[in-house]
Motif scaffolding. Structure first.
Motif, PDB file in Angstrom:
ATOM      1  N   TRP A   1     -10.975   0.667 -22.417  1.00 13.05           N
ATOM      2  CA  TRP A   1     -11.255   0.565 -20.987  1.00 13.05           C
ATOM      3  C   TRP A   1     -10.056   0.236 -20.117  1.00 13.05           C
TER       4      TRP A   1
ATOM      5  N   MET B   1     -24.886  -2.337 -27.701  1.00 16.98           N
ATOM      6  CA  MET B   1     -24.852  -0.918 -27.367  1.00 16.98           C
ATOM      7  C   MET B   1     -26.010  -0.553 -26.446  1.00 16.98           C
TER       8      MET B   1
ATOM      9  N   SER C   1     -25.487  -2.089 -22.893  1.00 15.95           N
ATOM     10  CA  SER C   1     -24.352  -1.483 -22.196  1.00 15.95           C
ATOM     11  C   SER C   1     -24.730  -0.162 -21.540  1.00 15.95           C
ATOM     12  N   GLY C   2     -25.832   0.439 -21.980  1.00 19.76           N
ATOM     13  CA  GLY C   2     -26.257   1.703 -21.394  1.00 19.76           C
ATOM     14  C   GLY C   2     -27.313   1.557 -20.317  1.00 19.76           C
TER      15      GLY C   2
ATOM     16  N   THR D   1     -21.890   6.274 -32.280  1.00 15.72           N
ATOM     17  CA  THR D   1     -21.634   7.686 -31.978  1.00 15.72           C
ATOM     18  C   THR D   1     -21.835   8.561 -33.212  1.00 15.72           C
TER      19      THR D   1
ATOM     20  N   LEU E   1     -21.431  11.223 -26.456  1.00 16.06           N
ATOM     21  CA  LEU E   1     -21.162  10.699 -25.113  1.00 16.06           C
ATOM     22  C   LEU E   1     -21.268  11.877 -24.150  1.00 16.06           C
TER      23      LEU E   1
ATOM     24  N   LEU F   1     -25.591   4.044 -24.038  1.00 17.58           N
ATOM     25  CA  LEU F   1     -24.171   4.170 -24.314  1.00 17.58           C
ATOM     26  C   LEU F   1     -23.889   5.486 -25.020  1.00 17.58           C
ATOM     27  N   THR F   2     -24.821   5.897 -25.889  1.00 21.93           N
ATOM     28  CA  THR F   2     -24.756   7.200 -26.541  1.00 21.93           C
ATOM     29  C   THR F   2     -26.084   7.919 -26.354  1.00 21.93           C
TER      30      THR F   2
END
Length: 527
Positions: A141, A236, A239-240, A331, A392, A507-508
């Motif tokens: 990031w 995870m 975060s999405g 991922t 992603l 996130l994915t």
């Protein structure tokens, strides 16, 4: 004017509904909407830039203050792809007070990620990334800088170099063998296995063994290591989540949804585990009278810290370890779940892949990583899955200076969203784009390593994923091993054409409903 009213009619859908579920958010949103309505009859959204260097790309009309937030929905990669059919391969939107430019074609992506890579190498990020100041320490990031380049060198030399990948080949093989053994247990019982979780644990333990020489994930939910695994999965997920503070910065400090607090608690748990491994290893290194025989990456990182204490601190190390676990597990797991989903949905493709593998390996052979280059159809299956289901679906970037893409201005501090999913569905690039056809890659040379912009699931440019080789090697080995050893079917008599293909954006890009596959022992060939 009608488009504005249509935006309001869709207010209680998509992300608006998510935001309204937040305690205290309803009053904030209704205030914003009332304020927007007040200006509705007198204000119009301007599309021309005040920079004097050109105009913003076209895009859907935006409401004052809230912009296009309520038009994005729960699957932004899909809604943005629909907009691109009207407004073109580069368009602009307003997300709260932020401007976003969306790119949906290989041509525009190449100009953004190659021609203007230095100016677009920063990333936009959501509020959970700020936990523990991760955005200032994370190689994923942080902006491109001298410190970022130093961290990338560490990754390239000590984690993803050909020498390191060869050194941990035995770990990958052992973990794949353990996965096959687990599947065999389900096969003997005639039970279905959760494919995503199986892949996740395998990927997770490959990384934990490469770093610490131990397993940190298990299929047994009663194990103590399962808590570590659950913590990574949870971070995870959060975060999405849609976050009000990402759209309205003046609300960020309130953390209305508590997402940053959750992320902080998760990262605190993970960092505590990392610190225990670090302290234990440092103590062992100090007590040893002879040279250490440990060959994992933690020793290499400790050596770097001792040699460059100011440039690579313990804090940097823990954030780097965090990036490794988050970026290298979910991922891969989501991609492999989609691979098996597509093969179970298209059984003739699975049969062809199995025939290729068994012909190359033989009926009682031993599969090795050196066999992967011979499995062209297997590789085509992975590419086709990455085209249809990029892990992603949207790559976030941020402009650090004014640039022009396809003749349109992208102002400084603009979010740049490269919609990989839309590019994979583009009928001008792909014939029959909605169909799962691995055969297209047998006659079309396309690499997935960031040079062919029709297919860039790992990104491109200086911020592309550094772990491409490890990810592809692992995915190919896992898939080849499971297809070689077993036939597969859906549980409970589900018909392939009736499979639920709905997505869950986070996130994915996951399947909304986990895939459960039933392994069947491959038939023996009589002599």
């Amino acid at each position: 004017m009608e488009l504005y009213y249509n935006s309001f009619s869709n207010f209680l859908t998509g992300r608006a509904m998510e935001l309204l579920m937040i305690p205290g958010m309803s009053s904030v949103l209704f205030f914003l909407l009332a304020f927007s309505l007040f200006f509705f009859s007198t204000a119009r959204t301007r599309r021309n830039s005040s920079y004097g260097l050109g105009s913003l790309p076209p895009g859907p009309p935006a409401l004052p203050l809230v912009g296009n937030i309520f038009q994005i929905g729960l699957n932004p990669h899909r809604s943005l792809a629909v907009f691109s059919k009207t407004y073109g391969p580069i368009m602009s939107l307003k997300l709260g007070r932020s401007t976003a430019v969306v790119i949906s074609s290989p041509e525009a992506a190449k100009e953004a990620l190659k021609t203007h890579d230095p100016a677009l190498s920063a990333r936009t990020f959501n509020d959970p990334v700020r936990a523990f100041d991760h955005h200032t320490h994370s190689v994923v990031w942080m902006p491109a800088s001298d410190h970022w380049r130093f961290l990338r060198k560490i990754l390239a030399k000590h984690m993803f170099s050909p020498k390191t990948l060869d050194g941990i080949q035995s770990i990958r093989m052992r973990k794949v063998e353990e996965l096959v053994s687990l599947v065999n247990t389900y096969c003997e019982r005639g039970e279905a296995i959760d494919m995503a979780r199986a892949y996740f644990v395998t990927s997770f333990n490959i990384i934990s063994n490469a770093l610490f020489s131990v397993d940190l994930a298990t299929f047994n939910s009663n194990s103590s290591s399962f808590k570590f695994y659950e913590t990574v999965v949870h971070i995870m997920e959060i975060s999405g989540k849609a976050n009000a503070g990402d759209y309205f910065r003046f609300l960020r400090f309130l953390d209305l949804q508590g997402i940053r607090k959750e992320a902080t608690l998760c990262m605190e748990k993970l960092f505590r585990v990392f610190q225990e491994f670090i302290d234990d290893r440092v103590a062992k290194r100090l007590s040893q009278t002879e040279a250490s025989t440990t060959t994992d990456i933690l020793d290499s990182l400790l050596d770097i810290t001792q040699q460059n204490q100011e440039e690579f601190t313990m804090k940097d190390m823990k954030h780097l370890l965090f990036d490794m676990f988050v970026a290298g597990t979910d991922t891969n797991a989501s991609t492999m779940e989609w691979v098996m989903t597509e093969l179970l949905r298209n059984p003739e493709k699975m049969v062809r892949a199995q025939s290729e593998i068994r012909q190359v390996i033989g009926e009682d052979g031993v599969l090795g990583e050196s066999d992967i280059p011979k499995l062209s159809y297997l590789q085509a299956i992975v590419k086709e899955t990455l085209r249809l289901h990029p892990p992603l679906p949207i790559i976030p970037r941020k402009s650090e200076s004014d640039v022009q893409i396809l003749g349109f201005l992208v102002p400084r501090n603009t979010q740049v969203l490269v919609n990989l999913w839309a590019m994979g569905q583009d009928s001008s690039v792909w014939e029959n784009p909605m169909k799962f056809e691995p055969e297209r890659f047998l006659s079309r040379e396309i690499d997935v390593r960031g040079k062919d912009f029709e297919l860039i699931p790992f990104g491109s440019g200086r911020k592309m994923c550094p772990g491409i080789s490890m990810a592809l090697t692992t995915m190919h080995m896992v898939l080849a091993s499971l297809l070689y050893s077993y036939d597969w079917k859906l549980q409970n008599g589900v018909i392939p054409g009736d499979m639920d293909m709905s997505e869950l954006s986070g996130l994915t890009l996951h399947k909304a409903k986990p895939l459960y596959g039933v392994p069947i022992k491959k038939p023996t060939v009589s002599v």
